[in-house]
Structure formats: C-alpha cells, structure tokens
Scaffold this motif. Structure first.
Motif, PDB file in Angstrom:
ATOM      1  N   ALA A  72       0.968  -1.569   0.095  1.00 42.18           N
ATOM      2  CA  ALA A  72       0.198   0.149  -0.168  1.00 42.18           C
ATOM      3  C   ALA A  72       0.831   0.846   0.312  1.00 42.18           C
ATOM      4  O   ALA A  72       0.749   2.449  -0.364  1.00 42.18           O
ATOM      5  N   GLY A  73       2.157   1.099   0.423  1.00 43.09           N
ATOM      6  CA  GLY A  73       2.706   2.024   0.496  1.00 43.09           C
ATOM      7  C   GLY A  73       3.121   2.977  -0.885  1.00 43.09           C
ATOM      8  O   GLY A  73       3.314   4.874  -0.817  1.00 43.09           O
ATOM      9  N   TYR A  74       2.527   3.008  -2.029  1.00 43.08           N
ATOM     10  CA  TYR A  74       2.442   3.441  -3.672  1.00 43.08           C
ATOM     11  C   TYR A  74       1.179   4.086  -3.515  1.00 43.08           C
ATOM     12  O   TYR A  74       1.443   5.043  -4.297  1.00 43.08           O
ATOM     13  N   LEU A  75       0.127   3.461  -2.801  1.00 46.67           N
ATOM     14  CA  LEU A  75      -1.286   3.636  -2.784  1.00 46.67           C
ATOM     15  C   LEU A  75      -1.363   5.550  -2.493  1.00 46.67           C
ATOM     16  O   LEU A  75      -0.828   5.928  -1.236  1.00 46.67           O
ATOM     17  N   PRO A  76      -2.079   6.691  -3.160  1.00 46.65           N
ATOM     18  CA  PRO A  76      -1.811   7.934  -2.226  1.00 46.65           C
ATOM     19  C   PRO A  76      -3.298   8.252  -2.327  1.00 46.65           C
ATOM     20  O   PRO A  76      -4.360   6.963  -1.564  1.00 46.65           O
ATOM     21  N   ALA A  77      -3.910   8.431  -1.267  1.00 41.99           N
ATOM     22  CA  ALA A  77      -4.481   8.466  -0.091  1.00 41.99           C
ATOM     23  C   ALA A  77      -5.746   9.155  -0.573  1.00 41.99           C
ATOM     24  O   ALA A  77      -5.708  10.198  -2.123  1.00 41.99           O
ATOM     25  N   GLY A  78      -6.941   7.990  -0.313  1.00 42.94           N
ATOM     26  CA  GLY A  78      -8.203   8.714  -0.871  1.00 42.94           C
ATOM     27  C   GLY A  78      -8.385   7.490  -1.908  1.00 42.94           C
ATOM     28  O   GLY A  78      -9.563   7.136  -2.219  1.00 42.94           O
ATOM     29  N   LEU A  79      -7.251   6.864  -2.044  1.00 46.46           N
ATOM     30  CA  LEU A  79      -7.644   6.254  -3.893  1.00 46.46           C
ATOM     31  C   LEU A  79      -8.376   4.636  -3.399  1.00 46.46           C
ATOM     32  O   LEU A  79      -9.140   4.229  -3.923  1.00 46.46           O
ATOM     33  N   VAL A  80      -8.222   4.132  -2.032  1.00 46.79           N
ATOM     34  CA  VAL A  80      -8.877   3.070  -1.407  1.00 46.79           C
ATOM     35  C   VAL A  80     -10.186   3.786  -0.514  1.00 46.79           C
ATOM     36  O   VAL A  80      -9.895   5.038   0.219  1.00 46.79           O
ATOM     37  N   GLN A  81     -11.646   3.601  -1.392  1.00 47.96           N
ATOM     38  CA  GLN A  81     -12.662   3.989  -0.616  1.00 47.96           C
ATOM     39  C   GLN A  81     -12.663   2.833   0.204  1.00 47.96           C
ATOM     40  O   GLN A  81     -14.019   1.904   0.349  1.00 47.96           O
ATOM     41  N   TRP A  82     -13.089   2.876   2.156  1.00 47.56           N
ATOM     42  CA  TRP A  82     -13.167   1.991   2.967  1.00 47.56           C
ATOM     43  C   TRP A  82     -14.722   2.135   3.336  1.00 47.56           C
ATOM     44  O   TRP A  82     -15.487   3.440   2.805  1.00 47.56           O
ATOM     45  N   ASN A  83     -14.941   1.378   3.965  1.00 49.92           N
ATOM     46  CA  ASN A  83     -16.428   1.450   4.593  1.00 49.92           C
ATOM     47  C   ASN A  83     -17.392   1.404   2.960  1.00 49.92           C
ATOM     48  O   ASN A  83     -18.282   1.999   2.813  1.00 49.92           O
ATOM     49  N   SER A  84     -16.990   0.571   1.809  1.00 46.30           N
ATOM     50  CA  SER A  84     -17.782   0.629   0.433  1.00 46.30           C
ATOM     51  C   SER A  84     -17.576  -1.049   0.386  1.00 46.30           C
ATOM     52  O   SER A  84     -17.063  -1.784  -0.847  1.00 46.30           O
ATOM     53  N   PRO A  85     -18.503  -1.673   0.837  1.00 49.83           N
ATOM     54  CA  PRO A  85     -19.006  -2.984   0.253  1.00 49.83           C
ATOM     55  C   PRO A  85     -19.614  -2.973  -1.105  1.00 49.83           C
ATOM     56  O   PRO A  85     -20.177  -1.866  -1.187  1.00 49.83           O
ATOM     57  N   VAL A  86     -19.273  -3.982  -2.062  1.00 56.59           N
ATOM     58  CA  VAL A  86     -19.481  -3.621  -3.670  1.00 56.59           C
ATOM     59  C   VAL A  86     -21.124  -5.763  -2.933  1.00 56.59           C
ATOM     60  O   VAL A  86     -20.043  -6.187  -2.989  1.00 56.59           O
ATOM     61  N   ALA A  87     -22.004  -4.846  -3.584  1.00 57.30           N
ATOM     62  CA  ALA A  87     -22.907  -6.355  -3.528  1.00 57.30           C
ATOM     63  C   ALA A  87     -23.144  -6.954  -4.504  1.00 57.30           C
ATOM     64  O   ALA A  87     -22.463  -6.419  -5.569  1.00 57.30           O
ATOM     65  N   GLU A  88     -23.430  -8.279  -4.725  1.00 59.19           N
ATOM     66  CA  GLU A  88     -23.897  -9.197  -5.516  1.00 59.19           C
ATOM     67  C   GLU A  88     -23.662  -8.436  -7.325  1.00 59.19           C
ATOM     68  O   GLU A  88     -22.838  -8.692  -8.570  1.00 59.19           O
ATOM     69  N   ARG A  89     -24.969  -7.483  -7.325  1.00 60.14           N
ATOM     70  CA  ARG A  89     -25.460  -6.955  -8.129  1.00 60.14           C
ATOM     71  C   ARG A  89     -25.317  -5.136  -8.598  1.00 60.14           C
ATOM     72  O   ARG A  89     -25.857  -5.041  -9.251  1.00 60.14           O
ATOM     73  N   ALA A  90     -23.559  -4.603  -7.688  1.00 57.49           N
ATOM     74  CA  ALA A  90     -23.631  -4.092  -7.505  1.00 57.49           C
ATOM     75  C   ALA A  90     -23.584  -3.125  -9.188  1.00 57.49           C
ATOM     76  O   ALA A  90     -22.563  -4.120  -9.784  1.00 57.49           O
ATOM     77  N   VAL A  91     -23.661  -1.826  -9.189  1.00 59.78           N
ATOM     78  CA  VAL A  91     -23.112  -0.966 -10.200  1.00 59.78           C
ATOM     79  C   VAL A  91     -21.782  -0.355 -10.260  1.00 59.78           C
ATOM     80  O   VAL A  91     -22.039   0.401  -9.703  1.00 59.78           O
ATOM     81  N   LEU A  92     -20.356  -1.029 -10.991  1.00 59.69           N
ATOM     82  CA  LEU A  92     -19.902   0.166 -10.080  1.00 59.69           C
ATOM     83  C   LEU A  92     -19.776   1.037 -11.118  1.00 59.69           C
ATOM     84  O   LEU A  92     -20.136   1.599 -13.000  1.00 59.69           O
ATOM     85  N   PRO A  93     -18.442   2.237 -11.149  1.00 55.24           N
ATOM     86  CA  PRO A  93     -17.827   2.886 -12.046  1.00 55.24           C
ATOM     87  C   PRO A  93     -17.644   2.565 -13.222  1.00 55.24           C
ATOM     88  O   PRO A  93     -17.175   1.673 -13.590  1.00 55.24           O
TER      89      PRO A  93
END
Length: 353
Positions: free
Chosen positions: A105-126
C-alpha cells in the motif's frame, strides 16, 4: 496499454494489483468493505516465486527487511518424534500480513481506497476499462458472474500469535488434527491448528446457548487445550501462552473449478478465483502471482480483451491444480484412520525427494 481499473477488495490481491497498475500509469479506484487494513495478523509463507512477484512490484526489499527466512520444516508426531524433514532444498520467507499489506500500500495515494464501501452482488460500478474482483472467497462478483459459491472442506482452523521465539517451522500431525508452528518475527511465534469439523462439538464448553461461532471464539484457549492435551512441549508452550492473545477461528472452504477467471471486462483474482485450504501455505503467494500476471497482461497486450484472455490462460489451470492439491493435503493431514501408514509414506517420500 494504459487505461482505467476498478478494483473490488483491498486485500493482498487487490492491493498488489492496484500498486502494479498505478506504477504502469493506469487510473485506479479501490472499494473495500472494511474500515482499514488489519492492525495485526499471522505469518504468510512467501515462496521464491512470490518474492520475485514482490520484486516486480517494487516491494521485495522492504518485505525482506521485516520478515524471517526459513529453510525446510519438520513434520512431527504428537509425542514430538519426527515423521519427516520437508523442503530442505527451498527457502521461504515468513511475512506478517501487516508487513506485506503496508508494503504493497506504500505507493497508493491517500483516498484511492474507499473504505467502508462494500460492493453487493449486483452493484453497478463506475465505468472503467477493467473490473478486478479481488473480494475474497465469498466474492459477490464471482457469484453474480458464475453462480459459484464456496464449498465446505469439513474442517475448521484456529490461528494466532504468541510471544517467544518459534525455533523453526514444524507441523504436528495426529489423528484428525494438526498443529503448526512458525516464526512470526524474531521474537514472536505464529501458530495454527486444523481439525475435522465433526470433532469440535465434543470440546465445546457447557453454558448458555450461543451460536457455534461465538462459543468457539469466546472459549478458544480452553477448547484448544482440550484438543491438544498431551502433545509435545512445543505445542504445549503455545497453548500455555494463548490467554490474552487474539485467536482467529473459522470454518474452511474452497472454490470449485471455474470455467474462466474472466467474464467480459471483469477478472477474478486471489481467493475470489481460487480460494483454497490453507494447508499448502500458498494462498498469499497465488494472489501475488495473479496480480503480477494481470498487470503484465494489461500493460503489454494490444487491448483489454486480449489481456484478459492471456491472464486467464496463464493462471486458471494452475489455480485449479493448486486448489485440488490443497484440498487433498487438508484431508490427508486431518485423517482419522490409517495414520501410521500415512506417516510411513510421508517419511519415505521425504527421503527420496
């Protein structure tokens, strides 16, 4: 080739893929159901090919600096006598999960990971050129694409860490259960236990009715001392040190063979593709190899479709074989009958390997 990727899951596979794609100039978003990376964790075995993958991701030296290298392991009987010496020709690194994830994770900029963001089975992703499903053995994305759910192995596992040096790597195999000990670092011991699910109820404490998961988790030290009473001093030392140290408990599953690791613009990585029994110690290794294979394909192929075909062709057959071998070892190591012939075969195989 460059493009955009949405990654579901910030475990080892997802974080490794995010790092690799970012370094290759891709635009990346990561969605993770948990609130953060884990603050603690047990040791993960990194075989040479996994260390090569980490080198390609630019974190090999950081992982080496904060891990322990071991050569071979001893397979023991419950009384401490040796069944076989294993893997003396290969070295492996034992890496705390937190060390591995923090390095990736050392290379990942702040905010790239959206925490507390479960993705449901049929969720529409960006909208993105590629969706990477690295959302674990219970992957909702895999279920939505293939209808494939985890299958029970009929075994359960406990794991944790305790203070004190481990003094090498060992697994002790008895009838229907095993107990493993490895270093976590220079001053701590990583341990794990595995047994048949059907054997656990007899060791559950009496008391108010609770769910099996809650009862086992609450009384894990007491249960483990009952299960492994009388085993050799190395196991006894760990059992004596359990109080006050977290114990993880879980039922074990693996993933049936999939027809593909790819569907449309989605690629499955890590446990989502090939969740397996832990007995081979290959889960984290395979996740890293998946990530590097996918990044390589996406940055060298002429288009996404060709890249995903290359990734599937390079990883799926190997993944299926590894799951099958892990399942077999899970059964053999927790066999309740014919343990003497089993041990004799293992001893002979080790002598001629």
């Amino acid at each position: 080739m460059r493009g955009s990727a949405v990654i579901v899951g910030a475990g080892i596979a997802g974080t490794a893929a995010a790092r690799g794609l970012l370094r290759a100039g891709w635009s990346v978003q990561v969605f993770e159901r948990n609130a953060s990376f884990p603050a603690s964790g047990t040791a993960l075995g990194m075989w040479p090919e996994a260390m090569d993958a980490l080198d390609r991701l630019g974190v090999g030296d950081a992982v080496r600096a904060d891990s322990v290298q071991e050569r071979g392991a001893r397979l023991l009987r419950p009384d401490g006598r040796e069944i076989a010496a294993l893997g003396l020709g290969r070295t492996a690194r034992l890496v705390p999960r937190t060390v591995l994830l923090n390095a990736l994770a050392g290379y990942l900029p702040a905010g790239l990971v959206q925490w507390n963001s479960p993705v449901a089975e049929r969720a529409v992703l960006p909208e993105a050129d590629v969706v990477v499903a690295a959302d674990g053995i219970s992957s909702p994305r895999r279920t939505a694409l293939f209808g494939t759910r985890p299958r029970p192995l009929g075994t359960v596992a406990f794991r944790g860490t305790v203070p004190g040096r481990a003094g090498g790597v060992s697994e002790t195999w008895g009838a229907g259960r095993l107990f493993g000990i490895t270093p976590l670092d220079a001053e701590s011991t990583n341990w794990f236990a595995c047994l048949r699910s059907a054997d656990l109820p007899g060791f559950l404490p009496d008391g108010a009715p609770q769910s099996r998961q809650a009862r086992v988790q609450a009384e894990a030290p007491q249960i483990l001392r009952g299960l492994y009473r009388g085993w050799h001093p190395g196991v006894a030392r760990v059992l004596d040190a359990l109080d006050g140290n977290p114990v993880d408990y879980r039922e074990l599953f693996d993933i049936p063979p999939l027809p593909s690791y790819v569907s449309g613009r989605t690629a499955l990585l890590g446990d989502a593709a090939h969740g397996m029994a832990p007995n081979l110690g290959r889960g984290a290794c395979e996740a890293l190899l998946d990530a590097v294979a996918l990044v390589t394909a996406l940055t060298t192929a002429p288009d996404v479709a060709a890249a995903l075909r290359t990734y599937d062709a390079g990883r799926r057959r190997h993944g299926i074989r590894t799951v099958r071998l892990a399942r077999l070892l899970n059964r053999v190591s927790t066999a309740q009958r014919f343990t003497a012939p089993r041990n004799a075969v293992l001893n002979a195989a080790a002598r001629f390997s």
